[in-house]
Design an enzyme around this catalytic site. Sequence first.
Site, mmCIF file in Angstrom:
data_model
loop_
_atom_site.group_PDB
_atom_site.id
_atom_site.type_symbol
_atom_site.label_atom_id
_atom_site.label_comp_id
_atom_site.label_asym_id
_atom_site.label_seq_id
_atom_site.Cartn_x
_atom_site.Cartn_y
_atom_site.Cartn_z
ATOM 1 N N LYS A 1 149.287 103.248 -96.372
ATOM 2 C CA LYS A 1 150.345 103.087 -97.384
ATOM 3 C C LYS A 1 150.196 104.138 -98.476
ATOM 4 O O LYS A 1 151.156 104.852 -98.811
ATOM 5 C CB LYS A 1 150.264 101.704 -98.012
ATOM 6 C CG LYS A 1 151.017 101.557 -99.335
ATOM 7 C CD LYS A 1 150.969 100.182 -99.930
ATOM 8 C CE LYS A 1 149.853 99.958 -100.876
ATOM 9 N NZ LYS A 1 150.055 100.473 -102.249
ATOM 10 N N ASN A 2 149.003 104.250 -99.056
ATOM 11 C CA ASN A 2 148.849 105.079 -100.245
ATOM 12 C C ASN A 2 148.948 106.571 -99.945
ATOM 13 O O ASN A 2 149.510 107.334 -100.739
ATOM 14 C CB ASN A 2 147.553 104.719 -100.965
ATOM 15 C CG ASN A 2 147.652 103.302 -101.557
ATOM 16 O OD1 ASN A 2 148.755 102.758 -101.694
ATOM 17 N ND2 ASN A 2 146.522 102.708 -101.863
ATOM 18 N N CYS B 1 151.330 96.645 -114.496
ATOM 19 C CA CYS B 1 151.489 95.600 -113.481
ATOM 20 C C CYS B 1 150.375 94.581 -113.696
ATOM 21 O O CYS B 1 149.645 94.621 -114.672
ATOM 22 C CB CYS B 1 151.432 96.190 -112.082
ATOM 23 S SG CYS B 1 149.800 96.766 -111.669
ATOM 24 N N ARG C 1 148.017 100.732 -116.548
ATOM 25 C CA ARG C 1 148.322 101.821 -115.599
ATOM 26 C C ARG C 1 149.183 102.917 -116.227
ATOM 27 O O ARG C 1 150.316 103.180 -115.831
ATOM 28 C CB ARG C 1 148.964 101.238 -114.335
ATOM 29 C CG ARG C 1 148.050 100.163 -113.761
ATOM 30 C CD ARG C 1 148.471 99.697 -112.434
ATOM 31 N NE ARG C 1 148.184 100.692 -111.403
ATOM 32 C CZ ARG C 1 148.538 100.507 -110.130
ATOM 33 N NH1 ARG C 1 149.198 99.421 -109.799
ATOM 34 N NH2 ARG C 1 148.269 101.412 -109.219
ATOM 35 N N ASP D 1 140.626 98.142 -104.023
ATOM 36 C CA ASP D 1 141.661 97.377 -103.318
ATOM 37 C C ASP D 1 141.077 96.369 -102.335
ATOM 38 O O ASP D 1 141.788 95.471 -101.876
ATOM 39 C CB ASP D 1 142.603 98.325 -102.563
ATOM 40 C CG ASP D 1 143.376 99.207 -103.523
ATOM 41 O OD1 ASP D 1 143.862 100.261 -103.093
ATOM 42 O OD2 ASP D 1 143.448 98.856 -104.717
ATOM 43 N N ARG E 1 154.710 94.572 -99.451
ATOM 44 C CA ARG E 1 154.704 95.931 -100.008
ATOM 45 C C ARG E 1 153.703 96.809 -99.267
ATOM 46 O O ARG E 1 153.867 98.016 -99.176
ATOM 47 C CB ARG E 1 154.309 95.906 -101.492
ATOM 48 C CG ARG E 1 155.297 95.232 -102.389
ATOM 49 C CD ARG E 1 154.946 95.411 -103.842
ATOM 50 N NE ARG E 1 154.790 96.838 -104.183
ATOM 51 C CZ ARG E 1 154.647 97.292 -105.414
ATOM 52 N NH1 ARG E 1 154.615 96.447 -106.428
ATOM 53 N NH2 ARG E 1 154.519 98.581 -105.652
#
Length: 470
Positions: free
Chosen positions: A65-66, A161, A166, A350, A442
């Site tokens: 994803k990243n 978030c 952030r 994560d 997501r």
Amino acid sequence: MLDIEILNLTIVRVFCILAMQGLSFNQAYLPRMYGGSRRSGGTLEKIYTMGGRRLVGEIALSGSKNATLAILAGALLPAAGETVLTNVPRISDVQIMCDMLNRLGVKTNFIEQNTLVLDSTNLVSHEAPYELIKKMRASFSVLGPLLARFGRARVALPGGCDIGARPVDFHLKGLEQMGVTITVEHGFVEAIAPNGLVGAKIYLDFPSVGATTHLITAAALAKGTSTITNAAEEPDGISCAAFINRLGGRVEGAGTKTIQIEGVSQLTGADFWMDSDRIEAGTYAVAAAITGGDVYIRGAIEEHVEPATLKLQDSGVDVVFDRGGMRVSAPRPLKATNIKASPHPGFPTDLQPPFAAMLTLADGASVITETVYERRFKYIDELARMGADLKTEGNIAVITGVERLTGAPVAGSDLRATAALILAGLAAQGKSEISGLQYLDRGYEKFAEKLLGVGAELWRADESSEAGRK
Ligand code: EPZ
């Protein structure tokens, strides 16, 4: 038992569960894309688990994803030619980024489930609207490439978030050092570089992943050479640099603290394969460990997942790599271990929530220290509702292992927290119901399906449906 027998048994098990619920496979397990956890009519979709099953079988990883999100921002750079990305994960963050690129004039088309074709020859706007930036912070990284293409850009500031404020000060400071004039007003960044971007020596106060990849893409078309020191060393940065080089860029040193980018005059579309998602790999490795299972995780890349797999081995979990991936098995009780979430090659932040879920059932006391975000322990209270024994003080969590968790209704507050609660539900006694699927979708492609495929007893349904009420 032969793999084919496991596969057949799993398929039979899946359709038995479905038959009991009177649901079709698609109806029950294909998650709504783009965060559709709240069905029309306002009911809430949840994942339900009945714990106690050992997970056995094989899971195939999706693309990272990243890395994909950083590369999609970089896909704005080519002024000619198509870019073809393969092994792209079908997750809502990727869709949001494609929506952003479309708004800017990039043509995007999934020609196969995980193959995305992009054409950024004819950009039509240099403005990134707030309604898209607020959905996904990583889309802020279109700022640098827009400056490289237009010499100006107007991009909404991303908000914070659930895991922290952030800010984007490292991104903006680096761009200013590259000759960009930046003003921030009314929640927007107005940036101009009338003479184009110029190479600069940039020092990052913190090895920010996003700032590193963003500045690599910004420097790729700058006049002269840029150096980023104290850069992030995450594999996502290596992938982003490799992608820019495939387009005709000149990036060296990605994956180390010092990255050098020699600006070129033009970049041209190219083909690029996305590496597997290391955080997804770690998540499913924990799923195997927490259920005492034995799962082969296809596509895992050893040097990408090593910070996490070394910790699994500390906890008494067996991890064996081969050319195709890694086999994770937990034949013995789990042992407590200490974790310090920090920039790569440290333990990945994560995976801090999924590991915490696992350590709630380990023998002894574990200490988790979070050094990347200021508040990434919100899920702890939800684990406590399942009978876990944990306490937090600032950026430290102390987890004392318990005999068992018990199923409960719990709420995920971000992507990795929701995944962690589902993993806890797979090990807990009885039924759990986990909300927060708008976060889960997501970042995890077919999360429920992949777990179901290795024998988990779980289903995804509206809380108001028969399956949700059973
Ligand atoms: C990326 O976020 C990932 N997201 C995050 O994954 C991941 O947790 C994080 O890197 C750290 O590995 C994507 O790649 C899309 P950072 P990013 O810039 O780039 C502070 C997930 O679950 N900071 O490395 O935003 C920041 O507040 C997500 O997949 C500044 O102060 O992370 C944070 O405390 C969650 N100023 C720390 O640095 C800045 O300009 C690390 O942030 C930038 C960052």
